[in-house]
Design a protein around this motif. Structure first.
Motif, mmCIF file in Angstrom:
data_model
loop_
_atom_site.group_PDB
_atom_site.id
_atom_site.type_symbol
_atom_site.label_atom_id
_atom_site.label_comp_id
_atom_site.label_asym_id
_atom_site.label_seq_id
_atom_site.Cartn_x
_atom_site.Cartn_y
_atom_site.Cartn_z
ATOM 1 N N THR A 103 -55.813 19.266 30.978
ATOM 2 C CA THR A 103 -55.765 19.577 32.406
ATOM 3 C C THR A 103 -54.374 20.008 32.835
ATOM 4 O OG1 THR A 103 -57.425 17.850 32.691
ATOM 5 C CG2 THR A 103 -56.382 18.698 34.681
ATOM 6 N N PHE A 104 -53.358 19.392 32.240
ATOM 7 C CA PHE A 104 -51.971 19.776 32.538
ATOM 8 C C PHE A 104 -51.743 21.233 32.172
ATOM 9 C CE2 PHE A 104 -47.502 20.124 31.046
ATOM 10 C CZ PHE A 104 -46.864 19.891 32.250
ATOM 11 N N PHE A 105 -52.218 21.642 31.002
ATOM 12 C CA PHE A 105 -52.053 23.039 30.603
ATOM 13 C C PHE A 105 -52.960 23.963 31.416
ATOM 14 C CE2 PHE A 105 -50.754 20.898 26.548
ATOM 15 C CZ PHE A 105 -49.433 21.330 26.566
ATOM 16 N N HIS A 106 -54.076 23.459 31.885
ATOM 17 C CA HIS A 106 -55.033 24.262 32.650
ATOM 18 C C HIS A 106 -54.421 24.751 33.958
ATOM 19 C CE1 HIS A 106 -58.456 24.850 35.444
ATOM 20 N NE2 HIS A 106 -59.172 25.167 34.381
ATOM 21 N N THR A 107 -54.120 23.833 34.866
ATOM 22 C CA THR A 107 -53.481 24.197 36.129
ATOM 23 C C THR A 107 -52.514 23.125 36.608
ATOM 24 O OG1 THR A 107 -55.645 23.552 37.059
ATOM 25 C CG2 THR A 107 -55.052 25.866 37.217
ATOM 26 N N GLY A 108 -52.287 22.123 35.769
ATOM 27 C CA GLY A 108 -51.392 21.047 36.162
ATOM 28 C C GLY A 108 -49.932 21.436 36.183
ATOM 29 N N ILE A 109 -49.556 22.427 35.383
ATOM 30 C CA ILE A 109 -48.149 22.865 35.369
ATOM 31 C C ILE A 109 -47.757 23.405 36.739
ATOM 32 C CG2 ILE A 109 -46.507 24.500 34.378
ATOM 33 C CD1 ILE A 109 -47.990 24.230 31.724
ATOM 34 N N ASN A 110 -48.603 24.269 37.304
ATOM 35 C CA ASN A 110 -48.328 24.788 38.657
ATOM 36 C C ASN A 110 -48.249 23.653 39.660
ATOM 37 O OD1 ASN A 110 -48.310 27.412 37.781
ATOM 38 N ND2 ASN A 110 -50.408 27.841 38.379
ATOM 39 N N SER A 111 -49.144 22.687 39.518
ATOM 40 C CA SER A 111 -49.179 21.544 40.411
ATOM 41 C C SER A 111 -47.880 20.743 40.324
ATOM 42 C CB SER A 111 -50.382 20.667 40.035
ATOM 43 O OG SER A 111 -50.628 19.674 40.984
ATOM 44 N N LEU A 112 -47.363 20.580 39.111
ATOM 45 C CA LEU A 112 -46.119 19.831 38.942
ATOM 46 C C LEU A 112 -44.916 20.638 39.421
ATOM 47 C CD1 LEU A 112 -45.128 17.089 37.967
ATOM 48 C CD2 LEU A 112 -44.821 18.059 35.685
ATOM 49 N N ILE A 113 -44.990 21.962 39.344
ATOM 50 C CA ILE A 113 -43.925 22.798 39.909
ATOM 51 C C ILE A 113 -43.786 22.539 41.410
ATOM 52 C CG2 ILE A 113 -43.284 25.191 40.484
ATOM 53 C CD1 ILE A 113 -44.432 26.011 37.759
ATOM 54 N N GLU A 114 -44.912 22.368 42.086
ATOM 55 C CA GLU A 114 -44.886 22.043 43.519
ATOM 56 C C GLU A 114 -44.095 20.762 43.762
ATOM 57 O OE1 GLU A 114 -46.619 21.619 47.653
ATOM 58 O OE2 GLU A 114 -45.554 23.075 46.420
ATOM 59 N N VAL A 115 -44.345 19.759 42.920
ATOM 60 C CA VAL A 115 -43.645 18.479 43.056
ATOM 61 C C VAL A 115 -42.154 18.657 42.798
ATOM 62 C CG1 VAL A 115 -43.415 16.166 42.072
ATOM 63 C CG2 VAL A 115 -45.689 17.147 42.449
ATOM 64 N N ALA A 116 -41.814 19.385 41.730
ATOM 65 C CA ALA A 116 -40.404 19.559 41.362
ATOM 66 C C ALA A 116 -39.662 20.406 42.393
ATOM 67 C CB ALA A 116 -40.313 20.208 39.981
ATOM 68 N N TYR A 117 -40.297 21.461 42.858
ATOM 69 C CA TYR A 117 -39.633 22.407 43.744
ATOM 70 C C TYR A 117 -39.430 21.850 45.146
ATOM 71 C CZ TYR A 117 -38.923 26.731 46.434
ATOM 72 O OH TYR A 117 -38.432 27.690 47.276
ATOM 73 N N ASN A 118 -40.482 21.220 45.688
ATOM 74 C CA ASN A 118 -40.402 20.734 47.067
ATOM 75 C C ASN A 118 -40.076 19.251 47.177
ATOM 76 O OD1 ASN A 118 -40.994 23.131 48.707
ATOM 77 N ND2 ASN A 118 -42.936 23.121 47.601
ATOM 78 N N GLY A 119 -40.147 18.549 46.089
ATOM 79 C CA GLY A 119 -39.672 17.172 46.048
ATOM 80 C C GLY A 119 -40.558 16.172 46.750
ATOM 81 N N SER A 120 -40.967 15.127 46.028
ATOM 82 C CA SER A 120 -41.698 14.001 46.610
ATOM 83 C C SER A 120 -41.546 12.827 45.647
ATOM 84 C CB SER A 120 -43.184 14.337 46.816
ATOM 85 O OG SER A 120 -43.789 14.720 45.597
ATOM 86 N N PRO A 121 -41.425 11.623 46.153
ATOM 87 C CA PRO A 121 -41.220 10.462 45.277
ATOM 88 C C PRO A 121 -42.515 9.977 44.629
ATOM 89 C CG PRO A 121 -41.270 9.742 47.547
ATOM 90 C CD PRO A 121 -41.390 11.239 47.583
ATOM 91 N N THR A 122 -43.283 10.923 44.099
ATOM 92 C CA THR A 122 -44.546 10.577 43.465
ATOM 93 C C THR A 122 -44.327 10.172 42.015
ATOM 94 O OG1 THR A 122 -44.862 12.927 42.999
ATOM 95 C CG2 THR A 122 -45.975 12.039 44.931
ATOM 96 N N ILE A 123 -45.242 9.369 41.500
ATOM 97 C CA ILE A 123 -45.255 9.007 40.082
ATOM 98 C C ILE A 123 -46.353 9.853 39.441
ATOM 99 C CG2 ILE A 123 -45.626 7.150 38.424
ATOM 100 C CD1 ILE A 123 -44.815 5.206 40.719
ATOM 101 N N ASN A 124 -45.963 10.743 38.560
ATOM 102 C CA ASN A 124 -46.882 11.714 37.969
ATOM 103 C C ASN A 124 -47.119 11.353 36.503
ATOM 104 O OD1 ASN A 124 -46.817 13.860 40.300
ATOM 105 N ND2 ASN A 124 -44.699 13.270 39.911
ATOM 106 N N VAL A 125 -48.353 11.081 36.160
ATOM 107 C CA VAL A 125 -48.686 10.593 34.824
ATOM 108 C C VAL A 125 -49.514 11.627 34.076
ATOM 109 C CG1 VAL A 125 -49.720 8.718 33.495
ATOM 110 C CG2 VAL A 125 -48.698 8.243 35.737
#
Length: 645
Positions: free
Chosen positions: A468-490
Motif C-alpha cells: 500500500t505504501f508503494f501504491h499511493t502511500g508515498i504521496n500520502s507521506l509526502i503530504e505529512v513531510a511537506y506540510n508537517g503534522s505530529p502524526t505517528i506513521n506506521v
C-alpha cells in the motif's frame, strides 16, 4: 488416465451412439466428469459427435488470460486486487506476453496506454475501486488515438466480498464514452477478450471488459485456440492525435461523439447481443452473471435478450424484442444501468421496482422478486454454526504491533486497505477508521491539524502496509513531510503483498516472473522524503514494539515513522528473508500446572489459542507457528517453546 477411460468405453459408446445419439452425448459427458475427477487437473476430453475435442475447465480470470494470449497481446500490467488478481498471474505464464505488477492501477493503466500508443496490443487489469485510481489517464485516452488494440478489465464485486464499497463500474463506460463487453461464463471471457481487440482497433476505442466476482472465480469448460501474432502498428509522430493539450482535445472531442454513433449502430448488429425466444409471457434483458441466474430460474419459461456489448446498449434491437413479449424485466446487479437507458428510449420495462439494487443477486432472489416463489434449500441448524469472524493468521507479524497499539489511550488509529484491516476486530480493536488505498497518512495529517485547531487532545497513528505504501502511500507521506503534522506513521512491512495472495511488490526484490529485480528500500524512501524520525522494529518483540511507540508518542512537534519488519507467516521465504530474520517456527505449548486461566493470552486474538471451560486453562493448537506473542503477555510464564520444556 482420461485417455484410458475414453478408449476403454469407446466400443460400447459407439453402439449407444448408433442407437441413440443423445445417450451418446450423456455418456460422453459422464466420462469427461470421471476423467476430471481422476486426473485432478484442468484438462478434459469432452466426447461429442464428430470427434474428441479438448476442453479445459477454467475460471473467468484464467480464460481472460488465455484470451489475451490468443489475441496476440504483447504487454500486460496490473496491480493485484480481488477478484482480478489471477488474470495477471496466469498471463505471466505466457512468455510471449510481457507482464508486470505495477505499483498501482494508475501506473498499470498508463503503461498499457503507452504500449498501445507504441503500436502493440496491450492490456491492464484491476478490481473496481482500482478503476477509480486509473480513471485519470483513461478518461483522456478515450479522446486520443488507439494505435495498438487496448482493453482492460474492471472486476466488480457485488456483495462487497473483498471491497470497501459497492460501486457499479458499468457507469464508467458511459461516462468515458468507451465500449464495454460483459461476459457471462469462461468461454465468453476468452472469446470476448479476443474480440475486444478487434473492436478497439476497428473503432479506435478503449474497451472495458466488465466482470464480476462470480464470473471471475466460477469455472466452466472452455475450448482453447491458437495464438495469432498481430503485426505492430509502427510508431509515427502524430501530436494531433496523441498530445492531449486543449487545442487537440477540442478537436478530438468531436471525433469521440462520431465514434459513439458508429458504436451505437454496431451494437444493434453485434453478435454478442442476441435473442433467445421461448415462452413470450416474460421477457428478460440481462448480462453477465445476472443472465446465468435468470436462466437458472426461468429456463424455457421466459424469453431472453442477452446483452454482451453493454455500452453502447443495443436499444433498437431490444425495442424489437420488447414487442414480442408481454412483460419485460431488466435483471441486473446493483445500479439500474440498463433499465435507465431503456426507459430513456421509451421502452417500458420492470427493473429496480422488483429487483434489489443492493448486494449480489442469486437465483433465489430473482425467483422471489418476479415469481413470488421461494426455492427449496437444505437448512442448516443455526445452533450448529460456530461464528468464525476473520482474524489474523497464527503467527501474523501484525498481531504484535496491534496488540501494543491497542493499549494506547486518547489515540485515533487510522487503517488502510490490506489484511492489517483485521486489526480493528475483536479482541484487538486497534483501528478506528479507514477509507481507501494509501489514504491513512493523508487522513491522519488532516485529522491531526483539525484536533489541534479544535482543542481535542488526541494523538493520531496512521497505518499502512508495504504494498500500500508503494501504491499511493508515498504521496500520502509526502503530504505529512511537506506540510508537517505530529502524526505517528506506521508502515507494516511483511515483505509481500499479503491480502491478495502473495504477489511481489517493489519492496520484495522480485518481479512477477520471480526474477530478481531492483529492491526499493522503504527506509531509504522515507528518508528521501525528508523525514528524520524513523524507527525500525520487529513487531513480534513486544518490548521493542512498546519502546518504539513510546519514542514516537514523545515526539509532539513533528512527524515520526515506525517501520515494522517481519515476513508474512504464510509466504514462501526468500533467501533474503532467511538471511535477515530468525525464522524459528518451533511452536509453543502451555504448561497446565502454571496456567492460572486469566485469559490474558487470548487477548492477542491468535486463532491457535484455545480455552477449556472445564479445566479453566488455556492451550495451544497445532496451528501455532512459534511467533511467541502469547508467551510475552502471559503473566505467569506458563507458555514456552516445545524444545525448551
Amino acid at each position: 488416465m482420461s485417455i484410458f477411460f475414453t478408449f476403454f468405453y469407446v466400443f460400447n459408446i459407439f453402439k449407444i451412439y448408433l442407437s441413440h445419439k443423445s445417450a451418446f452425448l450423456y455418456v460422453g459427458t459422464i466420462i469427461s466428469f470421471i476423467s476430471l475427477r481422476m486426473k485432478d487437473v484442468k484438462t478434459s476430453y469432452f466426447i461429442k459427435p464428430g470427434g474428441c475435442t479438448m476442453k479445459k475447465l477454467l475460471t473467468g480470470d484464467e480464460a481472460v488470460a488465455r484470451g489475451l494470449y490468443e489475441a496476440g497481446v504483447l504487454f500486460a500490467s496490473a496491480y493485484p486486487g480481488t477478484p482480478s488478481t489471477e488474470i495477471l498471474e496466469n498471463v505471466s505464464t505466457y512468455d510471449e506476453i510481457y507482464s508486470e505488477w505495477a505499483p498501482n492501477e494508475k501506473v498499470a493503466m498508463e503503461a498499457a496506454i503507452g504500449a498501445s500508443m507504441a503500436g502493440v496490443r496491450s492490456f491492464a487489469a484491476m478490481k473496481r475501486v482500482g478503476v477509480n485510481v486509473a480513471a485519470d489517464p483513461l478518461f483522456t485516452f478515450s479522446y486520443l488515438a488507439v494505435n495498438g488494440g487496448f482493453a482492460f478489465v474492471s472486476a466488480d464485486d457485488p456483495g462487497m466480498h473483498s471491497s470497501q464499497n459497492e460501486q457499479d463500474n458499468r457507469n464508467y463506460a458511459k461516462f468515458m464514452k468507451i465500449a464495454m463487453l460483459e461476459p457471462s461464463d469462461s468461454q465468453e471471457c476468452l472469446d470476448m477478450t479476443k474480440d475486444a481487440y478487434r473492436l478497439s482497433e476497428e473503432f479506435e476505442v478503449p474497451v472495458m471488459i466488465r466482470m464480476t466476482t462470480r464470473v471471475c472465480h466460477s469455472k466452466s469448460l472452455v475450448t482453447e485456440g491458437n495464438r495469432v501474432e498481430v503485426a505492430p502498428v509502427l510508431y509515427e509522430k502524430h501530436p494531433e492525435r496523441n498530445d492531449a493539450i486543449p487545442a487537440v482535445s477540442k478537436v478530438r472531442r468531436h471525433i469521440v461523439e462520431a465514434r459513439e454513433e458508429k458504436l451505437k449502430a454496431y451494437s444493434n448488429d453485434c453478435p454478442w447481443n442476441y435473442e433467445e425466444m421461448h415462452d413470450t409471457k416474460i421477457g428478460i434483458v440481462a448480462s453477465g452473471a445476472a443472465y446465468m441466474y435468470a436462466k437458472d430460474v426461468f429456463g424455457d419459461k421466459a424469453s431472453y435478450f442477452k446483452v454482451g456489448l453493454s455500452y453502447p446498449m443495443p436499444v433498437e434491437k431490444i425495442r424489437a424484442f420488447r414487442e414480442k413479449v408481454d412483460e419485460l424485466y431488466v435483471i441486473e446487479e446493483l445500479d439500474p444501468y440498463m433499465e435507465e437507458i431503456l426507459r430513456t428510449a421509451g421502452i417500458d420495462c420492470h427493473g429496480k421496482d422488483v429487483i434489489p439494487k443492493i448486494d449480489e443477486l442469486n437465483p433465489n432472489i430473482i425467483a422471489e422478486a418476479i415469481l413470488g416463489t421461494t426455492r427449496e434449500f437444505n437448512d442448516v441448524p443455526q445452533d450448529l454454526l460456530v461464528p468464525r469472524p476473520p482474524t489474523f493468521c497464527a503467527g501474523c507479524p501484525h498481531r504484535g504491533f496491534f496488540y501494543a497499539l491497542s493499549k494506547r489511550k486518547d489515540t485515533v488509529m487510522i487503517g488502510d486497505i490490506g489484511c492489517y484491516a483485521l486489526g480493528g476486530a475483536d479482541p484487538l480493536n486497534a483501528i478506528d477508521l479507514a477509507v481507501c488505498m494509501g489514504a491513512a497518512f493523508s487522513l491522519g495529517h488532516g485529522m491531526s491539524h483539525a484536533f489541534e485547531k479544535s482543542n481535542q487532545p488526541k494523538r493520531v497513528v496512521s497505518i499502512m502496509g508495504d504494498s500500500t505504501f508503494f501504491h499511493t502511500g508515498i504521496n500520502s507521506l509526502i503530504e505529512v513531510a511537506y506540510n508537517g503534522s505530529p502524526t505517528i506513521n506506521v508502515i507494516l512491512d511483511n515483505r509481500i503483498t499479503g491480502m491478495t495472495g502473495h504477489q511481489e511488490n517493489p519492496g520484495t526484490g522480485y518481479n512477477i516472473k520471480g526474477d530478481t529485480t531492483s529492491f526499493i528500500d522503504i527506509e531509504a524512501v522515507v528518508r528521501a522524503l525528508g523525514l528524520k524520525n524513523i524507527r525500525i522494529v520487529n513487531p513480534l518483540d513486544l518490548k521493542a514494539m512498546n519502546e518504539a511507540l513510546d519514542w514516537a508518542y514523545a515526539i509532539t512537534d513533528e512527524p515520526s515513522v515506525i517501520i515494522t519488519k517481519w515476513p508474512c507467516v504464510l509466504k514462501k521465504f526468500s533467501k533474503e528473508d532467511k538471511e535477515q530474520f530468525d525464522l524459528n517456527m518451533t511452536p509453543f505449548v502451555v504448561d497446565q500446572d502454571k496456567c492460572i486461566g486469566c485469559k490474558k493470552c487470548l487477548s492477542t486474538g491468535c486463532p491457535a489459542l484455545r480455552f477449556d471451560d472445564e479445566s479453566r486453562k488455556s492451550n495451544i493448537s497445532v496451528d501455532c507457528v512459534g511467533c511467541g506473542v502469547c508467551a510475552q503477555v502471559c503473566p505467569v510464564n506458563a507458555i514456552s517453546r516445545k524444545e525448551a520444556r
